[in-house]
Design a protein around this motif. Structure first.
Motif, PDB file in Angstrom:
ATOM      1  N   UNK A  29       0.831  -1.212   0.000  1.00  0.00           N
ATOM      2  CA  UNK A  29       0.000   0.000   0.000  1.00  0.00           C
ATOM      3  C   UNK A  29       0.859   1.253   0.000  1.00  0.00           C
ATOM      4  N   UNK A  30       2.080   1.156   0.527  1.00  0.00           N
ATOM      5  CA  UNK A  30       2.985   2.310   0.546  1.00  0.00           C
ATOM      6  C   UNK A  30       3.406   2.731  -0.860  1.00  0.00           C
ATOM      7  N   UNK A  31       3.283   1.821  -1.822  1.00  0.00           N
ATOM      8  CA  UNK A  31       3.754   2.088  -3.178  1.00  0.00           C
ATOM      9  C   UNK A  31       2.675   2.614  -4.103  1.00  0.00           C
ATOM     10  N   UNK A  32       1.462   2.708  -3.597  1.00  0.00           N
ATOM     11  CA  UNK A  32       0.337   3.104  -4.451  1.00  0.00           C
ATOM     12  C   UNK A  32       0.410   4.582  -4.821  1.00  0.00           C
ATOM     13  N   UNK A  33       0.148   4.866  -6.078  1.00  0.00           N
ATOM     14  CA  UNK A  33       0.121   6.256  -6.532  1.00  0.00           C
ATOM     15  C   UNK A  33      -1.105   7.012  -6.004  1.00  0.00           C
ATOM     16  N   UNK A  34      -2.038   6.293  -5.410  1.00  0.00           N
ATOM     17  CA  UNK A  34      -3.203   6.942  -4.800  1.00  0.00           C
ATOM     18  C   UNK A  34      -3.008   7.171  -3.304  1.00  0.00           C
ATOM     19  N   UNK A  88       0.410   7.768  11.484  1.00  0.00           N
ATOM     20  CA  UNK A  88       0.292   8.456  10.200  1.00  0.00           C
ATOM     21  C   UNK A  88       1.650   8.980   9.737  1.00  0.00           C
ATOM     22  N   UNK A  89       2.384   9.599  10.648  1.00  0.00           N
ATOM     23  CA  UNK A  89       3.679  10.159  10.267  1.00  0.00           C
ATOM     24  C   UNK A  89       4.654   9.053   9.866  1.00  0.00           C
ATOM     25  N   UNK A  90       4.687   7.974  10.645  1.00  0.00           N
ATOM     26  CA  UNK A  90       5.581   6.863  10.314  1.00  0.00           C
ATOM     27  C   UNK A  90       5.240   6.278   8.952  1.00  0.00           C
ATOM     28  N   UNK A  91       3.962   6.061   8.725  1.00  0.00           N
ATOM     29  CA  UNK A  91       3.528   5.482   7.452  1.00  0.00           C
ATOM     30  C   UNK A  91       3.825   6.422   6.287  1.00  0.00           C
ATOM     31  N   UNK A  92       3.596   7.696   6.502  1.00  0.00           N
ATOM     32  CA  UNK A  92       3.846   8.653   5.422  1.00  0.00           C
ATOM     33  C   UNK A  92       5.337   8.740   5.100  1.00  0.00           C
ATOM     34  N   UNK A  93       6.176   8.684   6.123  1.00  0.00           N
ATOM     35  CA  UNK A  93       7.618   8.696   5.872  1.00  0.00           C
ATOM     36  C   UNK A  93       8.037   7.453   5.105  1.00  0.00           C
ATOM     37  N   UNK A  94       7.472   6.302   5.466  1.00  0.00           N
ATOM     38  CA  UNK A  94       7.783   5.068   4.746  1.00  0.00           C
ATOM     39  C   UNK A  94       7.274   5.142   3.315  1.00  0.00           C
ATOM     40  N   UNK A  95       6.113   5.706   3.121  1.00  0.00           N
ATOM     41  CA  UNK A  95       5.571   5.832   1.768  1.00  0.00           C
ATOM     42  C   UNK A  95       6.446   6.751   0.919  1.00  0.00           C
ATOM     43  N   UNK A  96       6.910   7.843   1.508  1.00  0.00           N
ATOM     44  CA  UNK A  96       7.780   8.759   0.766  1.00  0.00           C
ATOM     45  C   UNK A  96       9.054   8.044   0.321  1.00  0.00           C
ATOM     46  N   UNK A  97       9.646   7.265   1.222  1.00  0.00           N
ATOM     47  CA  UNK A  97      10.858   6.519   0.885  1.00  0.00           C
ATOM     48  C   UNK A  97      10.563   5.440  -0.155  1.00  0.00           C
ATOM     49  N   UNK A  98       9.433   4.776  -0.018  1.00  0.00           N
ATOM     50  CA  UNK A  98       9.045   3.735  -0.982  1.00  0.00           C
ATOM     51  C   UNK A  98       8.898   4.322  -2.374  1.00  0.00           C
ATOM     52  N   UNK A  99       8.250   5.474  -2.470  1.00  0.00           N
ATOM     53  CA  UNK A  99       8.079   6.109  -3.779  1.00  0.00           C
ATOM     54  C   UNK A  99       9.406   6.646  -4.319  1.00  0.00           C
ATOM     55  N   UNK A 100      10.261   7.096  -3.433  1.00  0.00           N
ATOM     56  CA  UNK A 100      11.581   7.544  -3.894  1.00  0.00           C
ATOM     57  C   UNK A 100      12.362   6.387  -4.504  1.00  0.00           C
TER      58      UNK A 100
END
Length: 641
Positions: free
Chosen positions: A63-68, A91-103
């Motif tokens: 889910x961290x990799x989703x463009x949505x 939320x902050x932890x997940x958002x940081x992981x999502x940012x790194x995943x998308x990077x």
């Protein structure tokens, strides 16, 4: 530029590289927070192979990799004990992981949509975040700050168009870094280690050398206060700045443990999950520092390998002794070892961690856990930046033209240089050799100007460039695919048997046998001469005339017993029985040095760094492979390069 140099000079490079690293790098290298460009290029080239293929699939399906994915930023993140209450913590932890995943997705696909999504997440937080509050605030800042710094570093330095990069950097500096850099010496060790992981990442991203140095200093103090070695004494070290001053206080801090053995950690008797976090954070800091030219693995390697294997053995069902944690441990170790295991096993060559190996392989692909993300993908078997040195290229057939050699396919292969960057057919000398090679330099075409040879990462083709002077080179000559672009075990030993031809040495990857071939000219070699077994495939034995008889001798460290051995060459690849100079020496990526005739008595001397004590020693060669007592020069040196 003349790059070739004699073997003795090459060995002096080892001595130079062994100088203790300063706690700072001259220039920060970007991207350089946990992962480097070279590491990710290696990953990108291997996405179709295992274990990276499965790891990449797992990331893409997350889910961290989703463009949505939609960020949920807050101005104030309030985190109570164990994140209860949880006002923005998850939320902050997940958002940081999502940012790194998308990077990561951006870099590995070059699809700009992923970079845009990473930026969108980071911009949302930098627009509003002001502080963290609550008992868990310092750890929360570490969890989020670690992944935010990795994401920001990758995007800023590999993508153009992040207009709010400065605003995000400002929030890292004002909202995150002050809390992180202050440390938390009285808490369980994983706290301060995770905070230091985030601090060093942010320091690199901000080009903040003072904070980088402080993070390194905190790590150095916390390392022995987290992982015990018998050399520490009867009790573990107390964390610098903590209030633990007595034996009773330290035992209580170590969760009631009274017997201490190599690899035990401050949180072993708490549970293995938090212990794994502590070991992962130690590895993360060392990895980021390594990208910046600071070698912390030299300090951590023995503690890490003992700790990883100790806990993996128990996790895999090993018997818990009655003296350990009252005979009961919490076996909840996660996939926490990839970064440290890769550094120890694949880069430094430690193969004495069988349980850690089983656990790492069994746990793949590693997913996400607060501040850990996708580490099978980024670090499994990743050799980026392995410590190597150049080598003068030998002239095996004595025709005045440099030849080249490699064991990258597992078969030792030699090509005869014929001038003009032309090479004769490959000569192969048996199989089963370590699959590493390195760039080498020499005058391959006999025009008096040094040439270069290296392996290209994306195609694994062996390339040769003919030097034309003033750092100008011709187009590359390619010698086929299948070669590895990393460290070497092959050695140009010089003319060991004094017959006018350069000889080769190597350590067999399967048998650990040190082997020497006598060069006979025309890329022909005599039968292999083997000199005992038990050698590490990362060993680099050294050569020199230690006894002053005009015939080259050999020195190496045996993996079994860690004893320094010296053989006196008798000519025609014959050697006397080994002279042993005591245990405790490092058998990997050599620190042994042929120092030449230091005391001008006509005999070659040896230098080495002791693996356990870090003491630099010198032995005076006296002829006949006899050496004077070891002279201790000074301490604090690294035992590998």
């Amino acid at each position: 530029m003349r790059l070739a140099r004699p073997l003795a000079a090459a060995m002096l490079v080892v001595a130079a590289v062994s100088v203790p690293q300063p706690a700072k790098a001259a220039v920060f290298k970007h991207p350089g927070v946990l992962v480097s460009r070279a590491q990710l290029d290696f990953v990108k080239a291997n996405l179709g192979n295992e274990p990276w293929k499965s790891a990449w699939t797992a990331l893409q399906r997350s889910s961290y990799a989703s463009l949505s994915y939609t960020a949920k930023p807050r101005a104030v993140v309030e985190c109570g004990p164990r994140s209860d209450p949880d006002h923005g913590c998850s939320d902050e932890r997940k958002d940081a992981m999502a940012a790194y995943t998308h990077a990561l997705q951006w870099y590995l696909t070059k699809d700009s949509r992923y970079a845009t999504k990473a930026i969108q997440i980071m911009d949302a937080w930098s627009a509003v975040i002001t502080k963290h509050t609550g008992d868990n605030a310092p750890l929360q800042t570490g969890w989020a700050g670690a992944n935010f710094s990795r994401a920001a570093e990758l995007i800023k330095h590999t993508y153009t168009g992040w207009s709010q990069a400065g605003r995000f950097a400002g929030k890292l500096r004002t909202v995150y870094l002050p809390t992180l850099i202050a440390g938390r010496p009285n808490n369980n060790g994983n706290w301060e280690l995770i905070m230091t992981d985030a601090a060093i990442g942010i320091a690199v991203h901000l080009d903040d050398r003072a904070s980088f140095d402080r993070a390194v200093a905190t790590w150095r103090g916390r390392l022995p206060a987290y992982i015990y070695l018998a050399t520490d004494g009867a009790l573990p070290k107390a964390p610098p700045g903590s209030t633990y001053n007595t034996k009773a206080e330290i035992i209580d801090y170590w969760h009631g443990q009274t017997k201490f053995v190599d690899g035990l950690t401050q949180e072993t008797c708490r549970d293995f999950w938090h212990t794994g976090w502590g070991l992962a954070a130690i590895s993360h800091v060392a990895e980021t520092a390594r990208h910046q030219g600071v070698d912390l693995y030299a300090k951590a390697k023995h503690r890490l390998r003992f700790a990883m294997d100790f806990h993996a053995r128990l996790q895999l069902g090993g018997t818990v002794p009655s003296w350990l944690c009252g005979g009961k441990v919490t076996r909840d170790l996660g996939a926490h070892f990839e970064v440290g295991y890769n550094a120890l096993h694949h880069r430094l060559g430690y193969d004495d961690v069988p349980y850690a190996t089983r656990w790492v392989e069994q746990s793949r692909p590693a997913g996400v856990s607060h501040f850990l993300g996708w580490e099978t993908l980024t670090h499994a078997q990743n050799p980026d930046g392995a410590w190597t040195s150049g080598s003068a290229t030998p002239d095996f057939n004595s025709d005045g033209v440099g030849d080249i050699f490699s064991a990258a396919t597992g078969t030792l292969t030699v090509w005869n240089g014929e001038g003009g960057n032309r090479f004769g057919p490959a000569t192969t000398i048996g199989g089963g050799w370590a699959v590493f090679s390195r760039p080498i330099a020499g005058d391959f075409n006999g025009d008096g100007i040094s040439d270069l040879l290296a392996v290209k990462k994306d195609t694994n083709t062996l390339h040769v460039w003919n030097g034309e002077g003033a750092n100008e080179f011709t187009s590359a000559i390619e010698l086929g695919p299948g070669w590895e672009p990393y460290a070497s075990t092959l050695m140009s030993l010089g003319d060991v048997n004094e017959d006018g031809h350069t000889d080769i040495g190597a350590v067999h990857a399967e048998t650990g046998t040190l082997t020497v071939w006598n060069g006979e000219g025309g890329n022909r070699f005599g039968p292999a001469t083997t000199i005992g077994g038990g050698w590490a495939v990362f060993s680099r034995p050294i050569a020199g005339d230690f006894n002053g008889d005009g015939i080259g001798d050999l020195a190496a460290v045996n993996k079994a017993g860690n004893e320094l051995h010296v053989w006196n060459g008798r000519g025609s690849n014959n050697f006397t029985p080994a002279i042993k100079l005591g245990p405790g020496w490092e058998p990997y990526a050599s620190t042994l040095m042929s120092l030449g005739d230091v005391n001008k008595d006509g005999h070659t001397d040896i230098g080495a760094v002791h693996a356990e004590t870090g003491m630099l020693y010198l032995w005076n060669g006296k002829g006949g492979n006899k050496f004077g007592p070891a002279t201790a020069i000074s301490s604090g040196w690294t035992s590998y390069f």
